[in-house]
Design a protein around this motif. Structure first.
Motif, PDB file in Angstrom:
ATOM      1  N   GLU A 115       0.801  -1.678  -0.379  1.00  0.00           N
ATOM      2  CA  GLU A 115       0.039  -0.406   0.259  1.00  0.00           C
ATOM      3  C   GLU A 115       1.277   1.273  -0.324  1.00  0.00           C
ATOM      4  N   ASP A 116       1.940   1.340   1.113  1.00  0.00           N
ATOM      5  CA  ASP A 116       2.806   3.012   0.877  1.00  0.00           C
ATOM      6  C   ASP A 116       3.989   2.487   0.030  1.00  0.00           C
ATOM      7  N   GLY A 117       3.569   1.315  -1.386  1.00  0.00           N
ATOM      8  CA  GLY A 117       4.627   1.811  -2.216  1.00  0.00           C
ATOM      9  C   GLY A 117       6.405   1.504  -1.752  1.00  0.00           C
ATOM     10  N   ARG A 118       6.317   0.995  -0.363  1.00  0.00           N
ATOM     11  CA  ARG A 118       7.842   1.135  -0.392  1.00  0.00           C
ATOM     12  C   ARG A 118       8.114  -1.035  -0.321  1.00  0.00           C
ATOM     13  N   GLN A 119       7.351  -1.657  -0.729  1.00  0.00           N
ATOM     14  CA  GLN A 119       7.719  -2.766  -0.878  1.00  0.00           C
ATOM     15  C   GLN A 119       7.222  -3.328  -2.249  1.00  0.00           C
ATOM     16  N   TYR A 120       8.421  -4.313  -3.154  1.00  0.00           N
ATOM     17  CA  TYR A 120       7.724  -4.790  -4.109  1.00  0.00           C
ATOM     18  C   TYR A 120       8.572  -5.741  -4.457  1.00  0.00           C
ATOM     19  N   SER A 121       7.255  -6.910  -5.016  1.00  0.00           N
ATOM     20  CA  SER A 121       8.230  -8.501  -5.239  1.00  0.00           C
ATOM     21  C   SER A 121       9.586  -8.396  -6.401  1.00  0.00           C
ATOM     22  N   LEU A 122      10.053  -9.160  -7.153  1.00  0.00           N
ATOM     23  CA  LEU A 122      10.332  -8.995  -8.284  1.00  0.00           C
ATOM     24  C   LEU A 122      10.176 -11.292  -8.170  1.00  0.00           C
ATOM     25  N   ILE A 123       9.561 -11.267  -9.461  1.00  0.00           N
ATOM     26  CA  ILE A 123       9.710 -12.565  -9.812  1.00  0.00           C
ATOM     27  C   ILE A 123       9.806 -13.217 -10.997  1.00  0.00           C
ATOM     28  N   LEU A 124      10.998 -14.432 -10.926  1.00  0.00           N
ATOM     29  CA  LEU A 124      11.525 -14.372 -12.300  1.00  0.00           C
ATOM     30  C   LEU A 124      10.626 -15.930 -12.725  1.00  0.00           C
ATOM     31  N   ASP A 125      10.846 -15.804 -13.444  1.00  0.00           N
ATOM     32  CA  ASP A 125       9.654 -17.582 -14.636  1.00  0.00           C
ATOM     33  C   ASP A 125      11.474 -18.560 -14.338  1.00  0.00           C
ATOM     34  N   GLU A 126      11.936 -17.596 -15.239  1.00  0.00           N
ATOM     35  CA  GLU A 126      13.159 -17.907 -15.384  1.00  0.00           C
ATOM     36  C   GLU A 126      15.155 -17.996 -14.503  1.00  0.00           C
ATOM     37  N   ASN A 127      15.776 -18.529 -14.355  1.00  0.00           N
ATOM     38  CA  ASN A 127      16.995 -17.996 -13.568  1.00  0.00           C
ATOM     39  C   ASN A 127      18.153 -18.824 -13.480  1.00  0.00           C
ATOM     40  N   PRO A 128      18.431 -18.657 -15.020  1.00  0.00           N
ATOM     41  CA  PRO A 128      20.018 -19.215 -15.215  1.00  0.00           C
ATOM     42  C   PRO A 128      20.623 -19.764 -14.359  1.00  0.00           C
ATOM     43  N   LEU A 129      20.822 -18.601 -13.530  1.00  0.00           N
ATOM     44  CA  LEU A 129      22.045 -19.652 -12.132  1.00  0.00           C
ATOM     45  C   LEU A 129      21.349 -20.785 -11.794  1.00  0.00           C
ATOM     46  N   ASN A 130      20.035 -21.243 -12.255  1.00  0.00           N
ATOM     47  CA  ASN A 130      19.159 -22.264 -11.813  1.00  0.00           C
ATOM     48  C   ASN A 130      20.301 -23.913 -12.704  1.00  0.00           C
ATOM     49  N   GLN A 131      21.098 -23.665 -14.161  1.00  0.00           N
ATOM     50  CA  GLN A 131      20.609 -24.331 -15.404  1.00  0.00           C
ATOM     51  C   GLN A 131      21.270 -25.662 -14.152  1.00  0.00           C
ATOM     52  N   PHE A 132      20.695 -26.863 -14.389  1.00  0.00           N
ATOM     53  CA  PHE A 132      21.339 -27.994 -14.268  1.00  0.00           C
ATOM     54  C   PHE A 132      21.305 -28.062 -12.713  1.00  0.00           C
ATOM     55  N   VAL A 133      21.000 -27.009 -11.447  1.00  0.00           N
ATOM     56  CA  VAL A 133      20.978 -27.712 -10.211  1.00  0.00           C
ATOM     57  C   VAL A 133      20.177 -28.130  -9.458  1.00  0.00           C
ATOM     58  N   GLU A 134      20.228 -29.586  -8.902  1.00  0.00           N
ATOM     59  CA  GLU A 134      19.294 -29.827  -7.994  1.00  0.00           C
ATOM     60  C   GLU A 134      20.109 -29.729  -7.105  1.00  0.00           C
ATOM     61  N   LEU A 135      19.243 -29.375  -5.746  1.00  0.00           N
ATOM     62  CA  LEU A 135      19.973 -28.846  -4.684  1.00  0.00           C
ATOM     63  C   LEU A 135      19.343 -30.138  -3.664  1.00  0.00           C
ATOM     64  N   PRO A 136      20.797 -30.397  -3.192  1.00  0.00           N
ATOM     65  CA  PRO A 136      20.218 -31.177  -2.331  1.00  0.00           C
ATOM     66  C   PRO A 136      18.914 -30.862  -0.985  1.00  0.00           C
ATOM     67  N   GLU A 137      18.928 -32.307  -0.455  1.00  0.00           N
ATOM     68  CA  GLU A 137      18.322 -31.988   1.339  1.00  0.00           C
ATOM     69  C   GLU A 137      18.774 -31.129   2.381  1.00  0.00           C
ATOM     70  N   LYS A 138      20.200 -31.766   2.038  1.00  0.00           N
ATOM     71  CA  LYS A 138      20.627 -31.023   2.877  1.00  0.00           C
ATOM     72  C   LYS A 138      21.685 -29.536   3.067  1.00  0.00           C
ATOM     73  N   TYR A 139      20.694 -29.072   1.855  1.00  0.00           N
ATOM     74  CA  TYR A 139      21.775 -27.466   2.049  1.00  0.00           C
ATOM     75  C   TYR A 139      20.348 -27.297   1.420  1.00  0.00           C
ATOM     76  N   LYS A 140      19.021 -27.415   2.057  1.00  0.00           N
ATOM     77  CA  LYS A 140      17.781 -26.890   1.551  1.00  0.00           C
ATOM     78  C   LYS A 140      17.625 -25.316   2.232  1.00  0.00           C
ATOM     79  N   GLY A 141      18.606 -24.521   3.511  1.00  0.00           N
ATOM     80  CA  GLY A 141      18.211 -23.365   3.982  1.00  0.00           C
ATOM     81  C   GLY A 141      19.608 -22.586   3.613  1.00  0.00           C
ATOM     82  N   LEU A 142      19.934 -23.089   2.036  1.00  0.00           N
ATOM     83  CA  LEU A 142      20.766 -22.376   0.989  1.00  0.00           C
ATOM     84  C   LEU A 142      19.577 -21.592  -0.044  1.00  0.00           C
ATOM     85  N   TRP A 143      19.648 -20.039  -0.525  1.00  0.00           N
ATOM     86  CA  TRP A 143      18.918 -19.554  -1.371  1.00  0.00           C
ATOM     87  C   TRP A 143      20.925 -19.171  -1.752  1.00  0.00           C
TER      88      TRP A 143
END
Lengths: 196, 160
Positions: A115-143
């Motif tokens: 409402e106050d115009g001080r926050q927005y979100s950026l939605i990425l449908d495609e993230n090239p950094l993610n190519q081929f990546v599969e995050l293992p269970e033990k690293y699920k806290g990782l962004w």
């Protein structure tokens, strides 16, 4: 207030998309796999060095991104013909359509305006950094792409917007999309006292 | 990916193995439901022997060291036929099919058509292996545990 800028910026968004494409054409390119694999190697090395501490690595990626962002903004202003952002609300579409397009090759969508115009979100449908990546269970806290968070913070700080930025959702974690939330903390004024 | 290949209903893949350059197993999957321990052993033996055949063949084909080698039919054990694929990193893919001998000329013709299909199937699987290896969290030389890879293998080779 949200309705007001949706009408005004719809036409602007089309222009920004075109500018983003043009900027993308202008910049030098490297092989996508080299880029994504370098990033992947960086993340896995950081994880190894910190013994799998995801929070520490998230922090490190943030700091790395920040250092990149404060430098990238000058390149961005020089190479893209995007107009100067008059206020915080302008930054959203410019980052999403021109900034991301120029440096990552993909555009993001802006959503979730507060409402106050001080926050927005950026939605990425495609993230090239993610190519081929599969995050293992033990690293699920990782962004995994947390470097982007730092880049946004660093770049915006150089144009006087001190923001907080963080990942809300990540496709690598199994979420349905990738979302970065950007929140304005304060607008910085030139501090003349620093020039003693 | 254009043209995601699937095996026709007349070809039955029984198992699929991926081995590294030192013939170390990276991935092994059986497709038969309720497979007996004896059959399992037999198929593993077949794959193991096929690795030797691959070694022989690539040592001979010195003229084309940089091409991907579709090695076609490697070895037969009863009605099981092993087909192989390797590349210049000495990564080896082996698919074992259950192919009973053709009962009529039409069946024989179908079998030769399938041979061409197998080449493309193995090439597609090679791409999938490459993608799985590209995961920064995967250490080359270790077992491939990627769920995505598993799903892709199922999609191509498993009819059920």
């Amino acid at each position: 207030q949200p309705e007001f800028f949706s009408v005004r910026t719809m036409a602007q968004t089309k222009t920004l998309i075109r500018q983003g494409d043009r900027a993308f054409e202008k910049v030098d390119k490297i092989n996508a796999e080299l880029f994504t694999m370098s990033y992947g190697a960086l993340v896995t090395q950081l994880l190894k060095d910190s013994n799998g501490d995801c929070d520490a690595v998230n922090q490190q990626l943030d700091s790395i991104g920040y250092k990149i962002g404060v430098r990238l903004i000058d390149e961005f202003i020089a190479k893209s013909s995007a107009p100067a952002c008059r206020n915080f609300t302008d930054t959203a579409e410019v980052i999403a359509k021109v900034g991301f397009r120029m440096f990552l090759g993909v555009t993001a969508t802006v959503q979730g305006w507060q409402e106050d115009g001080r926050q927005y979100s950026l939605i990425l449908d495609e993230n090239p950094l993610n190519q081929f990546v599969e995050l293992p269970e033990k690293y699920k806290g990782l962004w995994y792409s947390n470097v982007l968070v730092g880049v946004v913070k660093g770049a915006l700080e150089q144009v006087m917007f001190k923001v907080d930025c963080k990942f809300e959702r990540d496709a690598l974690r199994g979420d349905d999309s990738t979302e970065l939330k950007v929140t304005l903390q304060e607008v910085l004024r030139e501090n003349m006292e620093n020039f003693d | 990916e254009t043209g995601r290949l699937q095996l026709g209903s007349d070809s039955m893949a029984v198992c699929f193995a991926v081995c590294g350059k030192w013939n170390n197993p990276l991935y092994f999957k059986f497709f038969q439901k309720d497979i007996t321990a004896e059959e399992r052993m037999r198929l593993q033996f077949l794959v193991h022997s096929s690795l030797d055949i691959i070694e022989e063949r690539i040592n001979v084909a010195v003229k084309a060291p940089y091409s991907d080698l579709y090695l076609a039919h490697l070895l037969s054990l009863e009605d099981y036929k092993a087909y192989g694929y390797t590349c210049n990193t000495r990564l080896k893919l082996i698919v074992v099919f259950h192919l009973p001998p053709p009962t009529d000329p039409q069946q024989a013709q179908m079998n030769t058509k399938n041979e061409l299909l197998y080449k493309r199937v193995l090439a597609g699987l090679h791409d999938d292996v490459v993608q799985a290896i590209g995961n920064p969290f995967y250490t080359p030389g270790t077992a491939i545990t990627s769920k995505r890879f598993d799903e892709k293998v199922d999609a191509v080779l498993c009819r059920q």
